[in-house]
Scaffold this motif. Structure first.
Motif, mmCIF file in Angstrom:
data_model
loop_
_atom_site.group_PDB
_atom_site.id
_atom_site.type_symbol
_atom_site.label_atom_id
_atom_site.label_comp_id
_atom_site.label_asym_id
_atom_site.label_seq_id
_atom_site.Cartn_x
_atom_site.Cartn_y
_atom_site.Cartn_z
ATOM 1 N N LYS A 1 0.831 -1.200 0.000
ATOM 2 C CA LYS A 1 0.000 0.000 0.000
ATOM 3 C C LYS A 1 0.872 1.258 0.000
ATOM 4 O O LYS A 1 0.604 2.214 -0.744
ATOM 5 N N ARG B 1 1.453 4.053 -3.101
ATOM 6 C CA ARG B 1 1.256 5.485 -2.843
ATOM 7 C C ARG B 1 2.453 6.295 -3.322
ATOM 8 O O ARG B 1 2.291 7.401 -3.862
ATOM 9 N N SER C 1 -3.491 5.480 -5.753
ATOM 10 C CA SER C 1 -3.556 5.238 -4.311
ATOM 11 C C SER C 1 -4.691 6.035 -3.674
ATOM 12 O O SER C 1 -5.471 5.503 -2.876
#
Length: 486
Positions: free
Chosen positions: A363, A367, A374
């Motif tokens: 994650k 990003r 994201s």
């Protein structure tokens, strides 16, 4: 003017990860352009031309900041020059990069400060900068060379290229195999008929010393038979309730293993899977059997059976093999599975903390690489656990057509103990293959799309693109771990 541009350039360098990534790509593009210009000019560079190149680079940076991905296609291509022993060791890129004639050798700068790099940058006659890269990986491939080669370079052609085959034969025929060289070769794909031997060596199941190899394999295969007799070939009255339940769960999961490949539904294959999984689980009580491990046996089964069966996997029948060969193959699968999972034990212990860490890192990595995607996923309420947990749990086997899995595992096994870390970048590259599509989907559409990705018609080239982006991002971020810090 030059000093002013240097100030702006330094600000961009320190302006965040996206700025930094864009700068590196933009610099490489300018490097290729300046190499061409250097050949046409008489070698004299005045301050005006330097200003022009700085302005051009800054424009490239500004343009990239508006986008979400790297320009151009990246394919790992076979290098024509012999591996330089003084260069970067342990790289999959002994066969993973191509240089222009003006490219310099890998830099040994270490933690070279930005200011010092810029001073050196100003003093050179071209726009090339020696970026501090992880010494276990090669430099990021030259973008101009890559764009010219991308139309014809594919995994299958590289894996069967006569020059590469000769290199594999040379390594495998040596009295003692040098595993580091074998990893460099295997990263870009292994010829199918050599794959079983190479995998055994890469996993440490077969010893590098050729004189000991046959004896070690014979002993390990007998050890496996002893384990089966001790743990599997016993009545249920001698098992605990947990062991009975575990065996039942394995028996339920085996028919679900790669259900779209009918070969795995053969009764003898189902029984082999059951014995391998149950024996492994009993001998590894810290994790026991976890759903998903059944998928990890299948590449080994296919590769080791391919030593004895010819043609398409759909036409294979284990009834064509004598029982002793089946037993040997089963034992090899067991020990290779054990070697693979030894490097990621916490992926399958209680609560699977290793996988949860990878999901969190994925994650964060997405990003850093593609902030619009994201933010869109976050706004829609999509959690990475909803799709990425399965990716890491099964090492992406269920996401690719099965005929591509063995090629993917060539790279996995070449990474060795670094596999969990590199798997993170493969997953990011895989996800961002559909970045434009994801931006158009709402929560329900996105979850359904990510759980049933349209990869059924993928070929070696699509897989190679995923691996190439993963390698490029891993090379960049691994040199600057602070960019992944929260």
């Amino acid at each position: 003017m030059v000093n002013h541009n240097l100030t702006i350039f330094n600000e961009v360098l320190n302006g965040g990860t996206r700025h930094w990534l864009a700068l590196r790509t933009g610099t490489m593009k300018n490097s290729a352009n300046s190499s061409v210009n250097d050949g046409a000019e008489d070698g004299k560079k005045d301050s005006g031309s330097l200003d022009s190149r700085f302005n051009q680079t800054l424009k490239s940076v500004q343009g990239l900041l508006k986008g979400r991905s790297f320009p151009g296609k990246v394919l790992l291509t076979q290098r024509s020059d012999p591996l330089d022993k003084s260069g970067i060791h342990g790289s999959p890129g002994g066969f993973g990069r191509s240089f222009s004639t003006n490219d310099d050798k890998p830099s040994e700068q270490g933690d070279y400060p930005v200011e010092a790099r810029l001073e050196e940058f100003q003093s050179t006659n071209n726009m090339s900068t020696n970026i501090n890269l992880n010494k276990s990986k090669p430099l990021v491939p030259n973008m101009d060379n890559i764009s010219r080669e991308s139309e014809t370079a594919t995994t299958s052609t590289r894996a069967t290229d006569s020059a590469r085959v000769m290199k594999f034969k040379k390594e495998l025929s040596a009295p003692t195999v040098i595993l580091e060289k074998l990893r460099e070769l295997a990263w870009s794909g292994v010829p199918p008929y050599m794959r079983a031997t190479v995998w055994r060596l890469l996993l440490g199941y077969a010893p590098p010393n050729s004189d000991r190899r046959e004896g070690v394999l014979r002993r390990k295969r007998l050890d496996y038979l002893d384990c089966v007799a001790q743990y599997y070939d016993i009545p249920d009255t001698e098992r605990s309730d947990d062991e009975i339940n575990m065996l039942r769960q394995i028996a339920v999961d085996c028919p679900r293993t790669v259900p779209d490949v009918t070969f795995f539904q053969q009764a003898a294959i189902q029984k082999s899977l059951e014995r391998i999984l149950y024996t492994w689980a009993i001998r590894h009580p810290a994790s026991g059997y976890v759903q998903g491990i059944n998928d990890l046996v299948t590449p080994f089964l296919v590769v080791f059976l391919s030593e004895y069966l010819e043609g398409s996997i759909e036409s294979w029948s284990v009834l064509d093999l004598p029982q002793e060969k089946i037993t040997d193959i089963e034992a090899d699968c067991y020990w290779c599975l054990s070697k693979l999972l030894d490097g990621m034990q916490d992926h399958y212990t209680f609560a699977q903390p290793g996988i949860q860490r990878l999901v969190f890192k994925l994650k964060e990595l997405v990003r850093r690489i593609d902030d619009p995607v994201s933010r869109h996923m976050e706004e829609q309420g999509v959690e990475f656990l909803q799709f990425a947990f399965r990716w890491f749990n099964c090492l992406l086997i269920r996401e690719f057509p099965f005929q591509l899995v063995t090629r993917l595992w060539d790279t996995y096994l070449a990474e060795g103990d670094a596999l969990p870390d590199f798997l993170l970048y493969i997953s990011a590259s895989f996800l961002l293959t559909w970045s434009d599509k994801l931006l158009m989907l709402d929560f329900q559409e996105m979850v359904m799309f990510l759980q049933h990705l349209p990869t059924q018609n993928w070929t070696d080239q699509e897989l190679e693109m995923v691996l190439s982006r993963a390698y490029m991002w891993h090379t960049m971020f691994n040199s600057c771990p602070s960019h992944l810090a929260s």
